[in-house]
Write a protein that holds these residues in place. Structure first.
Motif, PDB file in Angstrom:
ATOM      1  N   VAL A  14      -3.704  16.141 -10.104  1.00  0.00           N
ATOM      2  CA  VAL A  14      -2.342  15.939 -10.236  1.00  0.00           C
ATOM      3  C   VAL A  14      -1.735  15.519  -8.855  1.00  0.00           C
ATOM      4  N   SER A  15      -0.562  14.636  -8.791  1.00  0.00           N
ATOM      5  CA  SER A  15      -0.228  14.445  -7.501  1.00  0.00           C
ATOM      6  C   SER A  15       1.401  14.765  -7.535  1.00  0.00           C
ATOM      7  N   PHE A  16       1.885  15.255  -6.161  1.00  0.00           N
ATOM      8  CA  PHE A  16       3.194  15.655  -5.774  1.00  0.00           C
ATOM      9  C   PHE A  16       4.116  14.176  -6.101  1.00  0.00           C
ATOM     10  N   GLY A  17       3.839  13.188  -5.745  1.00  0.00           N
ATOM     11  CA  GLY A  17       4.289  11.825  -5.833  1.00  0.00           C
ATOM     12  C   GLY A  17       5.500  12.265  -4.658  1.00  0.00           C
ATOM     13  N   ARG A  18       6.852  11.790  -5.058  1.00  0.00           N
ATOM     14  CA  ARG A  18       7.908  11.519  -4.042  1.00  0.00           C
ATOM     15  C   ARG A  18       8.405  12.838  -3.989  1.00  0.00           C
ATOM     16  N   VAL A  19       8.612  13.760  -2.672  1.00  0.00           N
ATOM     17  CA  VAL A  19       9.258  14.960  -2.691  1.00  0.00           C
ATOM     18  C   VAL A  19      10.431  14.980  -1.674  1.00  0.00           C
ATOM     19  N   ALA A  49      -3.173  18.235   4.488  1.00  0.00           N
ATOM     20  CA  ALA A  49      -3.239  17.503   3.193  1.00  0.00           C
ATOM     21  C   ALA A  49      -1.540  18.169   2.432  1.00  0.00           C
ATOM     22  N   GLN A  50      -1.114  17.346   1.408  1.00  0.00           N
ATOM     23  CA  GLN A  50      -0.089  17.945   0.504  1.00  0.00           C
ATOM     24  C   GLN A  50      -0.756  17.746  -0.858  1.00  0.00           C
ATOM     25  N   GLU A  51      -0.851  19.061  -1.355  1.00  0.00           N
ATOM     26  CA  GLU A  51      -1.733  18.981  -2.849  1.00  0.00           C
ATOM     27  C   GLU A  51      -1.002  19.914  -3.946  1.00  0.00           C
ATOM     28  N   HIS A  52      -1.160  19.252  -4.899  1.00  0.00           N
ATOM     29  CA  HIS A  52      -0.525  20.005  -6.125  1.00  0.00           C
ATOM     30  C   HIS A  52      -1.351  21.168  -6.494  1.00  0.00           C
ATOM     31  N   LYS A  53      -0.969  22.314  -6.906  1.00  0.00           N
ATOM     32  CA  LYS A  53      -1.840  23.490  -7.366  1.00  0.00           C
ATOM     33  C   LYS A  53      -2.514  23.139  -8.458  1.00  0.00           C
ATOM     34  N   LEU A  54      -2.106  21.928  -9.407  1.00  0.00           N
ATOM     35  CA  LEU A  54      -2.826  21.901 -10.426  1.00  0.00           C
ATOM     36  C   LEU A  54      -3.811  20.835 -10.331  1.00  0.00           C
ATOM     37  N   ASN A  55      -5.023  20.999 -10.930  1.00  0.00           N
ATOM     38  CA  ASN A  55      -6.281  19.965 -10.748  1.00  0.00           C
ATOM     39  C   ASN A  55      -5.858  18.410 -11.005  1.00  0.00           C
ATOM     40  N   SER A  81       3.843   9.247   4.760  1.00  0.00           N
ATOM     41  CA  SER A  81       4.703   8.126   5.607  1.00  0.00           C
ATOM     42  C   SER A  81       4.268   8.335   6.904  1.00  0.00           C
ATOM     43  N   LEU A  82       3.888   9.643   7.447  1.00  0.00           N
ATOM     44  CA  LEU A  82       3.341   9.749   8.801  1.00  0.00           C
ATOM     45  C   LEU A  82       2.181   8.874   8.971  1.00  0.00           C
ATOM     46  N   MET A  83       1.106   8.801   8.243  1.00  0.00           N
ATOM     47  CA  MET A  83       0.009   8.171   8.242  1.00  0.00           C
ATOM     48  C   MET A  83      -0.077   6.768   8.075  1.00  0.00           C
ATOM     49  N   ILE A 135       0.857  -1.292   0.082  1.00  0.00           N
ATOM     50  CA  ILE A 135      -0.049  -0.089   0.181  1.00  0.00           C
ATOM     51  C   ILE A 135       1.007   1.268  -0.045  1.00  0.00           C
ATOM     52  N   GLU A 136       2.026   1.256   0.757  1.00  0.00           N
ATOM     53  CA  GLU A 136       2.987   2.369   0.786  1.00  0.00           C
ATOM     54  C   GLU A 136       3.379   2.684  -0.788  1.00  0.00           C
ATOM     55  N   ASP A 137       3.472   1.752  -1.759  1.00  0.00           N
ATOM     56  CA  ASP A 137       3.934   1.983  -2.924  1.00  0.00           C
ATOM     57  C   ASP A 137       2.849   2.639  -3.793  1.00  0.00           C
ATOM     58  N   ILE A 138       1.463   2.309  -3.367  1.00  0.00           N
ATOM     59  CA  ILE A 138       0.581   2.757  -4.248  1.00  0.00           C
ATOM     60  C   ILE A 138      -0.083   3.847  -3.858  1.00  0.00           C
ATOM     61  N   VAL A 139      -0.255   4.199  -2.617  1.00  0.00           N
ATOM     62  CA  VAL A 139      -0.743   5.580  -2.311  1.00  0.00           C
ATOM     63  C   VAL A 139       0.204   6.767  -2.529  1.00  0.00           C
ATOM     64  N   LYS A 140      -0.138   7.513  -3.059  1.00  0.00           N
ATOM     65  CA  LYS A 140       0.632   8.986  -3.492  1.00  0.00           C
ATOM     66  C   LYS A 140       0.418  10.159  -2.410  1.00  0.00           C
ATOM     67  N   GLU A 141      -0.575  10.282  -2.110  1.00  0.00           N
ATOM     68  CA  GLU A 141      -1.161  11.380  -1.016  1.00  0.00           C
ATOM     69  C   GLU A 141      -2.303  11.137  -0.305  1.00  0.00           C
ATOM     70  N   VAL A 142      -2.356  11.732   0.913  1.00  0.00           N
ATOM     71  CA  VAL A 142      -3.441  11.480   1.720  1.00  0.00           C
ATOM     72  C   VAL A 142      -4.195  12.907   2.043  1.00  0.00           C
TER      73      VAL A 142
END
Length: 733
Positions: A604-609, A596-602, A617-619, A579-586
């Motif tokens: 779209v996901s940040f992915g790895r930062v 939340a960590q969200e990309h400003k574009l609709n 990772s916290l959740m 699941i840690e490889d499948i989830v991109k954001e929460v």
């Protein structure tokens, strides 16, 4: 016009004789050929009348559902010798012939109609002797003269006088035999039965449905019929009591054999009558006619709602809930309430089970090996009358909720005062305070819940309501426990005891937050609310042509939020990751604010930062301690072009471990899933298979013999590795 040289053919139309002397629905194979031949024909119906039968008891034994004795040539010859030598009393026989039926005058060429017409002519030539009358007198306890007068009044023919009258008239003492003798003329009384007994009438005389005419009853006939229907009523009551008893024990749709096994055999009502009553209550008598359908719905057929299986307390209580977002889950057991095993018996007494419902590949099929496997492994005897944990009407001894009416109303305000989405019902509290450990399920089944339960259960519909619930809980210093599918086996839903934590316990069920918010097919992303179950998510993604690649064993009930909070692993992690490889954001709702960590574009996901704290990772594995996961962006993949399933048998568990280790070293050839079943799991899987065909049985025997001989495979040690390949056709091949 009849030909000059007619052909004479003798045919036994009924095909086989009724074991209790009632008329059977006519067989139509020969008649169909006759009707479709377009030739002229004449049918001469003949009737063979019997008094006493030397094998009537054994015939009734077969009518009661028992197997008949094996027929052999030597036994037949022995019986014939004794009969011809006069050592077997075959009783008196009278053969009578009715008027001929001219095929040219038939109004219909339907073979069923022709069969009923022949049977109607045969019935007119039934003759009744004093033996029949006296047996009927004993069966229904009325004077013989009353029966004789009643039969005369409706036109029954009487047996011709015989000079050695009474020579074979030793009256039967068994009630069932007396009834079978009386049924020799039962067809004559069928038209006089009340309309509410139409199915019994069709059982007595199938052709009465086609040729039944309005009859003029009389006081004498009515007195006889009233005695007969008392037995019909008693038979239906006995059958109904057994059906009700079985349904209360969890068999939602008992079959005939199962009910007949439980019928009382106290001699008050003939057992074969109760068997007929079972058929009437469950199905109705099988008598198809070409002119009309007299089937009416029985009381049991009117009942649409099924009685739930053993231990399923939620069937009655969960109906009090005004909503259900998923099919009802079993209470105190894994699975759905409409999918469960039912114990059945064959006529030879052997046991087998079948699975109710339509969800799984084994649903509705006979599973002959499971009962024997369980009985041998657990050293128990499985019987329908022996219930280890009887259904508990109430969960006694559970303390009431500590929540006051004012506090209850405050929580209700957070969900727009929708009282259907908040509950302090004891069953809801019990389910949300337990998981799927053996200990929890035993406590729910037995009603002996000793742990602390949540004070209230609430179902938010969106992130705003979830924030409101957590906000008021923070203000009032209440403890909030998120609830996904409740499939945990670690006591994760248990509330801390009051000596440890005196706060109110609020269970937040996330199942109504189950929407797919958006899908980005180009980047392979989907934003999904955390309360969606794995089954629903997989189905929705499959409709769009995608897969989530995550299928834990509990996927039918567990939720996306639960997977993240417990850092779950799926069966196909070799290909798609955990699941840690499948989830991109929460997105997380906390006590003070939302995270939340969200990309400003609709979409779209940040992915790895590489900067800042990684909220995902916290959740992962947080178990609800840091906040409630409201939604997540996950990775999705196009559905694989092809899938291939393989299995490998290995002689023992050590060999299986070595095989899996070698398999894990493969790179591009690594399968999507590899699972090692130990011997117990393997044998259980074999026991859950449906009955094999004869060819498959031979193949299994041959395979087992070859395996034992060449591979040192032993049934008590063999293990199985199941392997799944999926991807493009070139990858899988």
């Amino acid at each position: 016009m009849i030909t000059q040289s007619p052909t004479f053919i003798e045919v036994f139309i009924e095909g086989k004789r009724s074991r209790h002397r009632t008329f059977l629905a006519p067989k139509t194979g020969f008649l169909r050929c006759l009707a479709e031949s377009n030739c002229n024909y004449i049918v001469l119906p003949m009737t063979i009348n019997y008094e006493d039968l030397p094998d009537q008891t054994s015939l009734l034994n077969e009518a009661n559902g028992n197997r008949g004795g094996e027929m052999s040539l030597s036994a037949l010859m022995n019986w014939s010798i004794q009969a011809f030598s006069g050592r077997i009393n075959v009783g008196r026989i009278f053969i009578s012939v009715s008027n001929a039926i001219n095929g040219l005058n038939m109004n219909s060429k339907d073979p069923q109609y022709l069969g009923c017409c022949i049977q109607n002519h045969q019935q007119r030539r039934i003759v009744v002797s004093e033996f029949h009358v006296r047996a009927a007198s004993l069966a229904i306890n009325v004077p013989p003269k009353l029966i004789s007068d009643a039969l005369s009044s409706i036109g029954c023919c009487h047996w011709p006088e015989w000079r050695d009258k009474g020579q074979f008239n030793q009256m039967p003492t068994d009630l069932a035999v007396q009834w079978s003798v009386m049924l020799h003329f039962g067809h004559a009384l069928a038209p006089y039965l009340p309309k509410s007994y139409s199915r019994w009438a069709s059982w007595l005389s199938p052709s009465n449905l086609v040729f039944g005419t309005k009859v003029q009853s009389n006081e004498i006939v009515d007195s006889i019929v009233s005695k007969i229907v008392l037995y019909f009523d008693a038979a239906e009551k006995a059958a109904n009591d057994v059906i009700t008893m079985l349904k209360e024990k969890g068999f939602s749709k008992p079959n005939e054999n199962h009910v007949m096994q439980q019928l009382p055999n106290d001699g008050k009502v003939p057992l074969f009558l109760m068997n007929v009553a079972v058929k009437i209550l469950l199905h109705g008598t099988k008598c198809t006619t070409p002119t009309k359908n007299t089937m009416r719905v029985t009381e049991h057929e009117k009942k649409v709602s099924c009685v739930e299986p053993l231990f399923h307390l939620d069937a009655r209580r969960l109906r009090e809930q005004k909503f259900q977002v998923e099919p009802i889950e079993s209470f105190g057991a894994w699975g759905y309430s409409d999918s469960y095993f039912v114990l059945n018996f064959r006529r030879d007494g052997t046991k087998f089970v079948s699975m109710k419902g339509m969800r799984y590949s084994i649903s509705g099929k006979e599973i002959p090996g499971l009962v024997n496997f369980i009985e041998q492994e657990l050293q128990v005897d499985i019987t329908p009358n022996s219930i280890t944990l009887p259904p508990v009407p109430e969960l006694n001894g559970v303390p009431d909720s500590d929540l006051t009416p004012e506090e209850f109303s405050q929580i209700a305000c957070t969900i727009n005062n929708d009282r259907n989405r908040i509950s302090n019902n004891i069953v809801d509290r019990a389910r949300h305070g337990t998981g799927h450990t053996q200990h929890d399920m035993f406590n729910l089944r037995s009603g002996s819940i000793k742990i602390r339960l949540p004070d209230v259960v609430v179902w938010p519909k969106n992130e705003e309501e979830l924030s409101s619930i957590i906000s008021i809980a923070t203000q009032r210093n209440w403890c909030v426990i998120p609830f996904g599918g409740g499939t945990n086996v670690t006591h994760a839903n248990h509330c801390p005891e009051k000596v440890t934590d005196t706060r109110r316990m609020i269970s937040v069920d996330m199942k109504l937050m189950n929407q797919i918010l958006w899908v980005n097919e180009e980047d392979g992303l989907a934003h999904v609310e955390a309360g969606i179950t794995g089954l629903h998510l997989i189905e929705q993604m499959n409709k769009r042509g995608f897969t989530i690649g995550h299928e834990p064993d509990s996927y039918e009930f567990s939720t996306l939020g639960g997977w993240i909070a417990t850092k779950a692993s799926g069966m196909k992690q070799n290909k798609y990751g955990n699941i840690e490889d499948i989830v991109k954001e929460v997105r997380v709702v906390g006590a003070k604010f939302n995270l939340a960590q969200e990309h400003k574009l609709n979409k779209v996901s940040f992915g790895r930062v590489s900067t800042g704290v990684d909220l995902k990772s916290l959740m992962l594995g947080s178990e609800g301690c840091l906040g409630i996961i409201a939604s997540a962006v996950i990775k999705i993949w196009p559905i694989a072009e092809t899938k291939q399933f393989e299995s490998v048998l290995l002689p023992n568990f050590d060999a299986g471990i070595k095989f899996i280790k070698e398999l894990s070293k493969m790179r591009s050839m690594k399968p999507a899933s590899a699972r090692l079943l130990d011997n117990d799991q393997f044998r259980l899987g074999q026991a859950l298979k449906e009955a094999p065909s004869k060819l498959e049985s031979l193949r299994q025997v041959a395979s087992k013999s070859l395996g034992d001989y060449f591979g040192n495979f032993n049934g008590k040690s063999v293990v199985c590795a199941t392997i799944t390949f999926e991807g493009s056709c070139s990858e899988v091949k």
